[in-house]
Design a protein around this motif. Sequence first.
Motif, PDB file in Angstrom:
ATOM      1  N   SER A  65      -5.343  -8.897  -4.115  1.00  0.00           N
ATOM      2  CA  SER A  65      -5.330  -9.955  -3.109  1.00  0.00           C
ATOM      3  C   SER A  65      -4.182 -10.937  -3.365  1.00  0.00           C
ATOM      4  CB  SER A  65      -6.667 -10.702  -3.109  1.00  0.00           C
ATOM      5  OG  SER A  65      -6.651 -11.787  -2.200  1.00  0.00           O
ATOM      6  N   CYS A  67      -1.394 -10.259  -4.904  1.00  0.00           N
ATOM      7  CA  CYS A  67      -0.158  -9.549  -4.591  1.00  0.00           C
ATOM      8  C   CYS A  67       0.127  -9.621  -3.095  1.00  0.00           C
ATOM      9  CB  CYS A  67      -0.267  -8.093  -5.044  1.00  0.00           C
ATOM     10  SG  CYS A  67       1.178  -7.072  -4.642  1.00  0.00           S
ATOM     11  N   ARG A  68      -0.897  -9.399  -2.286  1.00  0.00           N
ATOM     12  CA  ARG A  68      -0.731  -9.443  -0.834  1.00  0.00           C
ATOM     13  C   ARG A  68      -0.275 -10.835  -0.385  1.00  0.00           C
ATOM     14  NH1 ARG A  68      -5.479  -7.718   0.623  1.00  0.00           N
ATOM     15  NH2 ARG A  68      -6.396  -9.808   0.769  1.00  0.00           N
ATOM     16  N   LYS A  69      -0.852 -11.883  -0.971  1.00  0.00           N
ATOM     17  CA  LYS A  69      -0.476 -13.248  -0.603  1.00  0.00           C
ATOM     18  C   LYS A  69       0.974 -13.548  -0.963  1.00  0.00           C
ATOM     19  CE  LYS A  69      -4.892 -15.735  -0.795  1.00  0.00           C
ATOM     20  NZ  LYS A  69      -5.635 -16.814  -1.492  1.00  0.00           N
ATOM     21  N   ARG A  71       3.413 -11.409  -1.443  1.00  0.00           N
ATOM     22  CA  ARG A  71       4.329 -10.589  -0.650  1.00  0.00           C
ATOM     23  C   ARG A  71       4.460 -11.100   0.782  1.00  0.00           C
ATOM     24  NH1 ARG A  71       7.297  -9.452  -2.605  1.00  0.00           N
ATOM     25  NH2 ARG A  71       6.950  -7.630  -3.913  1.00  0.00           N
ATOM     26  N   MET A  96      -0.054  -3.039  -1.046  1.00  0.00           N
ATOM     27  CA  MET A  96      -0.007  -4.500  -0.950  1.00  0.00           C
ATOM     28  C   MET A  96       1.405  -5.048  -1.136  1.00  0.00           C
ATOM     29  SD  MET A  96      -3.010  -5.306  -0.186  1.00  0.00           S
ATOM     30  CE  MET A  96      -4.622  -4.515  -0.178  1.00  0.00           C
ATOM     31  N   ARG A 207       3.977   2.924   4.755  1.00  0.00           N
ATOM     32  CA  ARG A 207       4.384   1.539   5.001  1.00  0.00           C
ATOM     33  C   ARG A 207       5.603   1.465   5.904  1.00  0.00           C
ATOM     34  NH1 ARG A 207       4.280  -0.627  -1.082  1.00  0.00           N
ATOM     35  NH2 ARG A 207       6.115  -1.753  -0.330  1.00  0.00           N
TER      36      ARG A 207
END
Length: 245
Positions: A65, A67-69, A71, A96, A207
């Motif tokens: 989570s 990492c997603r934020k 990125r 992510m 992706r």
Amino acid sequence: MANVPNILVVEDDRETRTLIAKYLRTNSCNVTTAADGREMEKVMADTRVDLLILDVMLPGEDGLSLCRKVRAESQLPIIMLTARGEDVDRILGLEMGADDYLPKPFNPRELLARINAVLRRQATALNASATPNATALSFAGWQIDLRLRELRNPQGARVAMTSAEFDLLRAFVERSGRVLSRDSLLDLTQGRSAGSFERSIDVLVSRIRRKIEVDPQDAQMIKTVRSGGYMFTPTVEAVATATTN
């Protein structure tokens, strides 16, 4: 000292955190540590970070989570530390937006090699961005600038890409019409020394498809070749472009 990277290690296990920090400091790195996401965010608000080492299993908000934020807000290089070789963690980390991953337990020398590889790719991108009159390639209305390391859609808008995504798309565009196996794509983009596995190519392809295909579920530009790998199908043309902002 300007070339010494500032690395943030986010790891809740004190022994592991201390081991990583000590090894990296003895190998010419500035290291800051954090035990969870809240400490990580506090450090990043106050300190310039050149690369983030992020454990998957953290108290509170987990590493995936976080990492997603990160990125979503920046292209900061991220290396994920995953559980014992769990492919699920590795794949999720790549999805992510992580640049690389390393399963536990790991040799600190390998971690340092991964860090150096990611930072080299980052430096290449930064150096290229200062180069005027970059050569670019166009396909199906899209344009990929090989020096600025930028992708622009048919409307001219810049499309955010990680370093790994750009390297793979470039490999496809420069070899349009050829069937490329996963092994060859690994060699072209990440190299065998990275210890990458074939599924990472599949994750990156997925992706990229979400960014350039009209319908990612019915891909027309990056075709899957049964028992072969992938093929990039559009006609590619070389163009000269002025520096873009």
